[in-house]
Design a protein around this motif. Structure first.
Motif, PDB file in Angstrom:
ATOM      1  N   LEU A 146       0.828  -1.194   0.000  1.00 53.03           N
ATOM      2  CA  LEU A 146       0.000   0.000   0.000  1.00 53.03           C
ATOM      3  C   LEU A 146       0.869   1.254   0.000  1.00 53.03           C
ATOM      4  CD1 LEU A 146      -2.862   1.240   0.291  1.00 53.03           C
ATOM      5  CD2 LEU A 146      -2.539   1.105   2.776  1.00 53.03           C
ATOM      6  N   HIS A 147       1.932   1.241   0.803  1.00 51.51           N
ATOM      7  CA  HIS A 147       2.841   2.390   0.911  1.00 51.51           C
ATOM      8  C   HIS A 147       4.271   1.919   0.630  1.00 51.51           C
ATOM      9  CE1 HIS A 147      -0.316   4.945   2.493  1.00 51.51           C
ATOM     10  NE2 HIS A 147      -0.564   4.068   3.456  1.00 51.51           N
ATOM     11  N   ARG A 148       4.691   2.026  -0.600  1.00 52.18           N
ATOM     12  CA  ARG A 148       6.004   1.505  -0.999  1.00 52.18           C
ATOM     13  C   ARG A 148       7.160   2.254  -0.341  1.00 52.18           C
ATOM     14  NH1 ARG A 148       6.055  -2.328  -4.752  1.00 52.18           N
ATOM     15  NH2 ARG A 148       4.151  -2.721  -5.942  1.00 52.18           N
ATOM     16  N   GLU A 149       6.911   3.486   0.112  1.00 52.65           N
ATOM     17  CA  GLU A 149       7.999   4.231   0.739  1.00 52.65           C
ATOM     18  C   GLU A 149       8.463   3.598   2.043  1.00 52.65           C
ATOM     19  OE1 GLU A 149       4.244   6.840   1.579  1.00 52.65           O
ATOM     20  OE2 GLU A 149       4.871   5.252   0.179  1.00 52.65           O
ATOM     21  N   LEU A 150       7.639   2.707   2.620  1.00 47.65           N
ATOM     22  CA  LEU A 150       8.037   2.018   3.843  1.00 47.65           C
ATOM     23  C   LEU A 150       9.131   0.985   3.594  1.00 47.65           C
ATOM     24  CD1 LEU A 150       4.607   1.262   5.575  1.00 47.65           C
ATOM     25  CD2 LEU A 150       6.306   2.941   6.277  1.00 47.65           C
ATOM     26  N   TYR A 151       9.227   0.513   2.378  1.00 43.11           N
ATOM     27  CA  TYR A 151      10.085  -0.626   2.081  1.00 43.11           C
ATOM     28  C   TYR A 151      11.543  -0.229   1.833  1.00 43.11           C
ATOM     29  CZ  TYR A 151       5.767  -3.264   1.944  1.00 43.11           C
ATOM     30  OH  TYR A 151       4.576  -3.850   2.310  1.00 43.11           O
ATOM     31  N   ASN A 157      12.151  10.789   7.078  1.00 42.93           N
ATOM     32  CA  ASN A 157      10.699  10.615   7.091  1.00 42.93           C
ATOM     33  C   ASN A 157      10.235   9.642   8.165  1.00 42.93           C
ATOM     34  OD1 ASN A 157      10.505  12.309   4.846  1.00 42.93           O
ATOM     35  ND2 ASN A 157      10.688  10.610   3.413  1.00 42.93           N
ATOM     36  N   PHE A 158      11.169   8.895   8.730  1.00 42.58           N
ATOM     37  CA  PHE A 158      10.801   7.870   9.706  1.00 42.58           C
ATOM     38  C   PHE A 158      10.954   8.354  11.152  1.00 42.58           C
ATOM     39  CE2 PHE A 158      11.691   3.769   7.036  1.00 42.58           C
ATOM     40  CZ  PHE A 158      10.826   4.237   6.053  1.00 42.58           C
ATOM     41  N   PHE A 159      12.074   9.043  11.437  1.00 43.60           N
ATOM     42  CA  PHE A 159      12.457   9.304  12.818  1.00 43.60           C
ATOM     43  C   PHE A 159      12.303  10.771  13.200  1.00 43.60           C
ATOM     44  CE2 PHE A 159      15.361   5.910  11.198  1.00 43.60           C
ATOM     45  CZ  PHE A 159      14.740   4.845  11.846  1.00 43.60           C
ATOM     46  N   VAL A 160      12.111  11.008  14.493  1.00 42.67           N
ATOM     47  CA  VAL A 160      12.049  12.388  14.985  1.00 42.67           C
ATOM     48  C   VAL A 160      13.451  12.987  14.949  1.00 42.67           C
ATOM     49  CG1 VAL A 160      10.021  11.958  16.432  1.00 42.67           C
ATOM     50  CG2 VAL A 160      12.317  11.641  17.387  1.00 42.67           C
ATOM     51  N   VAL A 200       2.688   2.560   8.835  1.00 41.45           N
ATOM     52  CA  VAL A 200       2.889   1.154   9.196  1.00 41.45           C
ATOM     53  C   VAL A 200       1.559   0.509   9.575  1.00 41.45           C
ATOM     54  CG1 VAL A 200       4.021  -0.454  10.777  1.00 41.45           C
ATOM     55  CG2 VAL A 200       5.266   1.529   9.932  1.00 41.45           C
ATOM     56  N   LEU A 201       0.766   1.213  10.363  1.00 38.22           N
ATOM     57  CA  LEU A 201      -0.552   0.686  10.737  1.00 38.22           C
ATOM     58  C   LEU A 201      -1.405   0.416   9.507  1.00 38.22           C
ATOM     59  CD1 LEU A 201      -1.386   2.966  13.807  1.00 38.22           C
ATOM     60  CD2 LEU A 201      -0.919   0.507  13.857  1.00 38.22           C
ATOM     61  N   ALA A 202      -1.396   1.352   8.563  1.00 38.26           N
ATOM     62  CA  ALA A 202      -2.184   1.184   7.337  1.00 38.26           C
ATOM     63  C   ALA A 202      -1.667   0.016   6.516  1.00 38.26           C
ATOM     64  CB  ALA A 202      -2.148   2.467   6.516  1.00 38.26           C
ATOM     65  N   GLU A 203      -0.338  -0.148   6.469  1.00 38.44           N
ATOM     66  CA  GLU A 203       0.253  -1.247   5.695  1.00 38.44           C
ATOM     67  C   GLU A 203      -0.110  -2.599   6.301  1.00 38.44           C
ATOM     68  OE1 GLU A 203       1.838  -2.572   2.409  1.00 38.44           O
ATOM     69  OE2 GLU A 203       2.169  -0.450   2.843  1.00 38.44           O
ATOM     70  N   ASP A 232       8.954  -9.088   8.150  1.00 36.78           N
ATOM     71  CA  ASP A 232       9.929  -9.621   7.197  1.00 36.78           C
ATOM     72  C   ASP A 232       9.250 -10.450   6.111  1.00 36.78           C
ATOM     73  OD1 ASP A 232      12.250  -8.667   8.640  1.00 36.78           O
ATOM     74  OD2 ASP A 232      11.810 -10.220  10.119  1.00 36.78           O
ATOM     75  N   ASP A 233       8.126 -11.093   6.455  1.00 36.99           N
ATOM     76  CA  ASP A 233       7.492 -12.018   5.519  1.00 36.99           C
ATOM     77  C   ASP A 233       6.834 -11.330   4.333  1.00 36.99           C
ATOM     78  OD1 ASP A 233       8.278 -14.256   6.864  1.00 36.99           O
ATOM     79  OD2 ASP A 233       6.375 -14.607   7.891  1.00 36.99           O
ATOM     80  N   PHE A 234       6.485 -10.048   4.456  1.00 37.88           N
ATOM     81  CA  PHE A 234       5.860  -9.412   3.288  1.00 37.88           C
ATOM     82  C   PHE A 234       6.690  -8.244   2.754  1.00 37.88           C
ATOM     83  CE2 PHE A 234       3.612  -7.626   6.967  1.00 37.88           C
ATOM     84  CZ  PHE A 234       3.517  -6.268   6.699  1.00 37.88           C
ATOM     85  N   GLY A 235       8.018  -8.366   2.876  1.00 36.16           N
ATOM     86  CA  GLY A 235       8.896  -7.486   2.122  1.00 36.16           C
ATOM     87  C   GLY A 235       9.657  -6.431   2.883  1.00 36.16           C
ATOM     88  N   LEU A 236       9.458  -6.323   4.204  1.00 37.62           N
ATOM     89  CA  LEU A 236      10.102  -5.252   4.962  1.00 37.62           C
ATOM     90  C   LEU A 236      11.434  -5.666   5.591  1.00 37.62           C
ATOM     91  CD1 LEU A 236       6.907  -3.772   6.608  1.00 37.62           C
ATOM     92  CD2 LEU A 236       8.434  -2.550   5.079  1.00 37.62           C
ATOM     93  N   GLU A 237      11.946  -6.827   5.219  1.00 35.60           N
ATOM     94  CA  GLU A 237      13.173  -7.336   5.825  1.00 35.60           C
ATOM     95  C   GLU A 237      14.367  -6.411   5.596  1.00 35.60           C
ATOM     96  OE1 GLU A 237      15.796 -11.477   5.946  1.00 35.60           O
ATOM     97  OE2 GLU A 237      14.353 -11.140   4.329  1.00 35.60           O
ATOM     98  N   THR A 238      14.541  -5.920   4.370  1.00 39.89           N
ATOM     99  CA  THR A 238      15.686  -5.069   4.060  1.00 39.89           C
ATOM    100  C   THR A 238      15.637  -3.762   4.847  1.00 39.89           C
ATOM    101  OG1 THR A 238      15.865  -5.997   1.833  1.00 39.89           O
ATOM    102  CG2 THR A 238      16.926  -3.871   2.224  1.00 39.89           C
ATOM    103  N   MET A 239      14.457  -3.167   4.937  1.00 39.19           N
ATOM    104  CA  MET A 239      14.311  -1.924   5.701  1.00 39.19           C
ATOM    105  C   MET A 239      14.631  -2.153   7.180  1.00 39.19           C
ATOM    106  SD  MET A 239      12.234  -0.114   7.974  1.00 39.19           S
ATOM    107  CE  MET A 239      10.502  -0.562   7.861  1.00 39.19           C
ATOM    108  N   LEU A 240      14.150  -3.268   7.729  1.00 36.72           N
ATOM    109  CA  LEU A 240      14.398  -3.562   9.140  1.00 36.72           C
ATOM    110  C   LEU A 240      15.860  -3.909   9.389  1.00 36.72           C
ATOM    111  CD1 LEU A 240      11.167  -5.581  10.001  1.00 36.72           C
ATOM    112  CD2 LEU A 240      11.702  -3.227  10.615  1.00 36.72           C
TER     113      LEU A 240
END
Length: 412
Positions: A146-151, A157-160, A200-203, A232-240
């Motif tokens: 839904l939000h590719r910028e998360l990946y 854009n992420f941190f304070v 993240v909630l929306a994703e 990790d299972d739906f694509g966020l492994e690299t970002m994490l």
């Protein structure tokens, strides 16, 4: 009684803690029967038949894995290759290659490491690893983010801003300027921007909707949570991975050095959900991690406090808590809690609303290997520390008594 909260067994193959299977314990066993350990490399004579499974050519006996990793070596990436095992395993295992292999080209290193993995991993475990990899691939191939910028990691854009500045300065003083330690070993700080939490909630909601509509059965984060999803299972492994390497490891190097904070090399990332028609609370347990990051994403809720009861090694995990170890923490969206995985904790009931938290279990294969041969954990286990102090007290008292006795004898 506490409960250990491991990840699903399949996730074992996604983590370089797999090195435990192939490092000193097993190689010492082999060496005991056929040779000896010299300079961190197993030597000795094993027949080709003993060394290799069917269809696999065994490595040259002078090119065995090192017992200690080359910490200065920067491993290659294997993400672009179609491999039998997770690419992250090859990257972590590369640090254990003998010196003669470190300069080899990537294909040669892959062949060498694959032979090692096939030798030490049972067929059943390899089959489970392949199934998990196929499971992930099926999700990633069919689920549309839904939000590719998360990946991809976008720190601004992420941190304070204060968190970003402290990480950029990368000093203990800069970290302590934004971090509170309300209880020994529990660190809290503002971390995530509200907008990032919303994305993240929306994703996660989008992923869960896709799961329900497609009748797809997903693996839950661990054995204790019945709701939530493995990111990790739906694509966020690299970002994490980048979150752990660039933002959590610098903090852990300062605050959790004694449990491998400087050598974190793998993670398990997931969200958990609490509230009506969700999990209500979470029992007393320890995490399958060296360092745990726990960040509340929202939404509106009451209750759900974390309660901490002291850090313990395996031997002392069920011992009582001291007064200074008892601490309760109330979640605030965007605010993070960082603690040792062995810090005993649980979550009280979420009495109303819906609470979602992002967790990152960070692991160190180096620490796990070292821990196998340690007996004294007084530098981080509260009970080991107390036992050591008591032994020291008794020893001092006995020495003092003996000196007084001798003094009395010399006087008479």
């Amino acid at each position: 009684m506490f409960t250990n909260a491991p990840s699903k067994a399949l996730n074992f193959f996604e983590f370089p803690s797999l090195l435990l299977t192939m490092s000193s314990g097993d190689r010492r066993d082999a060496a005991a029967a056929t040779g000896e350990v010299k300079n961190g490399i197993v030597s000795g004579e094993l027949s080709q038949r003993q060394l290799q499974p069917a269809g696999v050519v065994a490595p040259n006996q002078n090119q065995r894995l090192r017992l200690n990793p080359n910490k200065d070596h920067k491993p290659e990436s294997y993400e672009d290759l179609q491999l039998d095992f997770s690419p992250s395993i090859f990257s972590s295992l590369e640090r254990y290659l003998p010196p003669t292999m470190l300069g080899a080209n990537r294909d040669e290193k892959v062949k060498f490491m694959r032979e090692i993995l096939l030798k030490y991993l049972p067929q059943g475990e390899r089959t489970r690893a392949l199934r998990h990899r196929e499971y992930r691939q099926k999700i990633i191939s069919n689920y549309q983010p839904l939000h590719r910028e998360l990946y991809t990691m976008h720190p601004a854009n992420f941190f304070v801003a204060p968190f970003l500045k402290a990480i950029g300065d990368n000093t203990e003083d800069s970290f302590r300027s934004i971090i509170s330690e309300p209880s020994p070993g529990v660190f809290t700080f503002e971390m995530l921007q509200p907008r990032f939490c919303e994305l993240v909630l929306a994703e996660v909601e989008s992923f869960e909707k896709w799961v329900n509509e497609s009748n797809f059965r997903i693996m839950r984060p661990n054995t204790m949570n019945k709701y939530g999803a493995v990111l990790d299972d739906f694509g966020l492994e690299t970002m994490l991975d980048k979150l752990m390497e660039s933002f959590i490891r610098p903090l852990s190097k300062v605050f959790f050095l004694e449990v491998g904070g400087s050598t974190l090399d793998s993670h398990h990332g997931f969200v958990v959900e609490y509230g009506k028609d969700r999990d209500v609370d979470l029992g007393f347990h320890v995490d399958d991690s060296e360092v745990t990051l726990n960040v509340c994403l929202g939404k509106q809720f009451t209750g759900g406090e974390l309660f901490f009861r002291g850090t313990r090694c395996e031997k002392h995990v069920n011992t009582g808590s001291q007064a200074e170890e008892i601490f309760d923490y109330s979640h605030v969206p965007g605010r993070a809690v960082l603690h040792r995985g062995r810090h005993r904790h649980g979550a009280r009931a979420t009495t109303s609303g819906h609470r979602v938290n992002l967790l990152l279990w960070c692991r160190s294969s180096v620490f796990r290997e070292m821990k196998r041969y340690q007996k004294d954990f007084s530098n981080w286990c509260g009970e080991c520390f107390r036992e050591k102090k008591e032994r020291q007290r008794l020893s001092i008292a006995a020495t003092k008594s003996e000196l007084l006795r001798r003094d009395a004898e010399s006087t008479t």
